[in-house]
Design a protein around this motif. Structure first.
Motif, PDB file in Angstrom:
ATOM      1  N   HIS A 130       0.823  -1.214   0.000  1.00  0.00           N
ATOM      2  CA  HIS A 130       0.000   0.000   0.000  1.00  0.00           C
ATOM      3  C   HIS A 130       0.857   1.264   0.000  1.00  0.00           C
ATOM      4  O   HIS A 130       2.064   1.233   0.225  1.00  0.00           O
ATOM      5  CB  HIS A 130      -0.980  -0.014   1.173  1.00  0.00           C
ATOM      6  N   GLY A 186       1.301   5.657   0.896  1.00  0.00           N
ATOM      7  CA  GLY A 186       1.474   6.445   2.107  1.00  0.00           C
ATOM      8  C   GLY A 186       2.744   7.287   2.055  1.00  0.00           C
ATOM      9  O   GLY A 186       2.885   8.139   1.186  1.00  0.00           O
ATOM     10  N   SER A 224      -0.728   4.679   4.771  1.00  0.00           N
ATOM     11  CA  SER A 224      -2.122   4.660   4.340  1.00  0.00           C
ATOM     12  C   SER A 224      -2.866   3.399   4.780  1.00  0.00           C
ATOM     13  O   SER A 224      -4.058   3.439   5.061  1.00  0.00           O
ATOM     14  CB  SER A 224      -2.211   4.801   2.818  1.00  0.00           C
ATOM     15  N   ALA A 282       0.694   1.504  10.205  1.00  0.00           N
ATOM     16  CA  ALA A 282      -0.365   1.794   9.236  1.00  0.00           C
ATOM     17  C   ALA A 282      -1.509   0.797   9.339  1.00  0.00           C
ATOM     18  O   ALA A 282      -1.315  -0.354   9.758  1.00  0.00           O
ATOM     19  CB  ALA A 282       0.200   1.766   7.818  1.00  0.00           C
ATOM     20  N   GLN A 286      -5.654  17.284   3.966  1.00  0.00           N
ATOM     21  CA  GLN A 286      -6.523  16.385   3.211  1.00  0.00           C
ATOM     22  C   GLN A 286      -7.074  17.057   1.956  1.00  0.00           C
ATOM     23  O   GLN A 286      -7.115  16.456   0.881  1.00  0.00           O
ATOM     24  CB  GLN A 286      -7.672  15.906   4.112  1.00  0.00           C
ATOM     25  N   GLU A 301      -4.148  17.306  -0.538  1.00  0.00           N
ATOM     26  CA  GLU A 301      -3.838  15.998  -1.102  1.00  0.00           C
ATOM     27  C   GLU A 301      -4.888  15.583  -2.124  1.00  0.00           C
ATOM     28  O   GLU A 301      -4.559  15.081  -3.208  1.00  0.00           O
ATOM     29  CB  GLU A 301      -3.756  14.978   0.035  1.00  0.00           C
ATOM     30  N   LEU A 349      -6.132  10.461  10.347  1.00  0.00           N
ATOM     31  CA  LEU A 349      -5.270  11.177   9.410  1.00  0.00           C
ATOM     32  C   LEU A 349      -4.131  11.881  10.134  1.00  0.00           C
ATOM     33  O   LEU A 349      -3.016  11.989   9.601  1.00  0.00           O
ATOM     34  CB  LEU A 349      -6.089  12.180   8.604  1.00  0.00           C
ATOM     35  N   ARG A 365      -1.538   9.336  10.522  1.00  0.00           N
ATOM     36  CA  ARG A 365      -0.937   9.033   9.222  1.00  0.00           C
ATOM     37  C   ARG A 365      -0.006  10.148   8.757  1.00  0.00           C
ATOM     38  O   ARG A 365       1.112   9.891   8.283  1.00  0.00           O
ATOM     39  CB  ARG A 365      -2.044   8.806   8.195  1.00  0.00           C
ATOM     40  N   GLN A 414       3.945  10.152   7.894  1.00  0.00           N
ATOM     41  CA  GLN A 414       4.502  10.612   6.628  1.00  0.00           C
ATOM     42  C   GLN A 414       5.600  11.648   6.860  1.00  0.00           C
ATOM     43  O   GLN A 414       6.652  11.598   6.201  1.00  0.00           O
ATOM     44  CB  GLN A 414       3.395  11.189   5.746  1.00  0.00           C
TER      45      GLN A 414
END
Length: 312
Positions: free
Chosen positions: A41, A43, A46, A71, A197, A200, A219, A222, A226
């Motif tokens: 996946h 990210g 993600s 994740a 968000q 993105e 988020l 996450r 990142q």
């Protein structure tokens, strides 16, 4: 086919302990004795999804979808300790060993494509072929583009960042954002998470949904993960992904790349650099599609590329 195979329950799931106090969640779909495909996946952070298995015929393939460290359902959620690219690559080796996977196909989009290329370069004899979507090359210029460089193309989404005080100087946004997220807790994070968000989604070419408290908290974890990667240039040397691709070409490892031409998260200009190093015909360019792996045109192109790669 131009649509995903129907969603199905995993036939087996695993909790695999790894170093640093992490536990990896791994789900298997399709046929237990099928040809193995490891799906990585994006990210970073993600998380996997049953939908990622939908490209692969469940009557033929054993599809293995791990959640990377920090994740998805892996634990601890969002943890950055003992979480580097080298450790993620080591986890792929461990997953394959524990699950008894021999030579396998590897598929991944965005950051998953980064890991797929690096893993295959380390273990070319264990990889049958690579299916890559909108690959992320993990260079400083790729990060500079995402963190502010694309603002002229997406001025409305940038205004949310600007209202929070985002600097416009080249290279300034990423350290600014890392500093902000280091000082925030989840209760304060809403405006920054919402701005990220929206940004993105604008670059990806997908609608931005409304975020509830649970989505903001997820988020936030996450994005902090990142930032842990991005402030360290993803823990890889400059041009490591392109150099690894050269090794795979030298090893004659089959590869197919599918790239959305409307993607501003992982832009086609970067993928053209990768394509220039690959055999002719290795790349498919998808008009009108951004970063969404499940856009109909992207699904159709990915399935066509997969059919070539796997001999379906």
């Amino acid at each position: 086919m131009t649509t995903l195979f129907p969603l199905a329950e995993a036939f087996r799931t695993h909790w695999l302990p790894v170093d640093g106090g992490h536990r990896l969640f791994v789900a298997e779909y399709g046929r237990p004795d099928g040809v193995p495909v490891v799906v990585l996946h994006g990210g970073p952070g993600s998380g996997g999804s049953p939908r990622l298995a939908g490209l692969f015929d469940p009557a033929r393939f054993r599809v293995i979808v791990p959640d990377q460290r920090g994740a998805g359902r892996s634990e601890p959620a969002g943890a950055t300790l003992a979480n580097t690219t080298a450790e993620l690559l080591g986890d792929i080796d461990l997953i394959c060993a524990v699950l008894g996977v021999g030579r396998c196909f590897v598929a991944g989009g965005s950051w998953g494509a980064t890991l797929g290329i690096l893993h295959a370069a380390q273990r070319p004899a264990q990889v049958r072929g690579l299916l890559l979507r909108n690959p992320f090359l993990a260079r400083a210029e790729d990060l500079a583009w995402f963190f502010g460089g694309a603002r002229q193309r997406h001025p409305e989404a940038w205004q949310r960042w600007a209202a929070l005080g985002a600097p416009e100087a080249e290279g300034a946004m990423l350290p600014w954002l890392a500093d902000v997220f280091a000082r925030l807790d989840a209760r304060q994070a809403g405006p920054w998470v919402q701005a990220w968000q929206r940004w993105e989604c604008a670059l990806a070419g997908v609608p931005a949904g409304t975020l509830g408290d649970a989505e903001v908290a997820a988020l936030f974890r996450r994005y902090r993960l990142q930032l842990h990667y991005f402030t360290q240039c993803c823990f890889v040397p400059p041009d490591a992904v392109l150099d690894a691709a050269d090794q795979l070409v030298a090893a004659r490892l089959p590869m197919r790349v599918v790239q959305g031409l409307a993607d501003d998260v992982c832009p086609p200009a970067a993928t053209r650099l990768l394509a220039a190093r690959l055999p002719a015909g290795a790349c498919r360019w998808v008009e009108g599609v951004g970063h969404d792996p499940f856009a109909p045109a992207m699904v159709a192109a990915s399935m066509a590329a997969w059919a070539e790669l796997s001999g379906e």
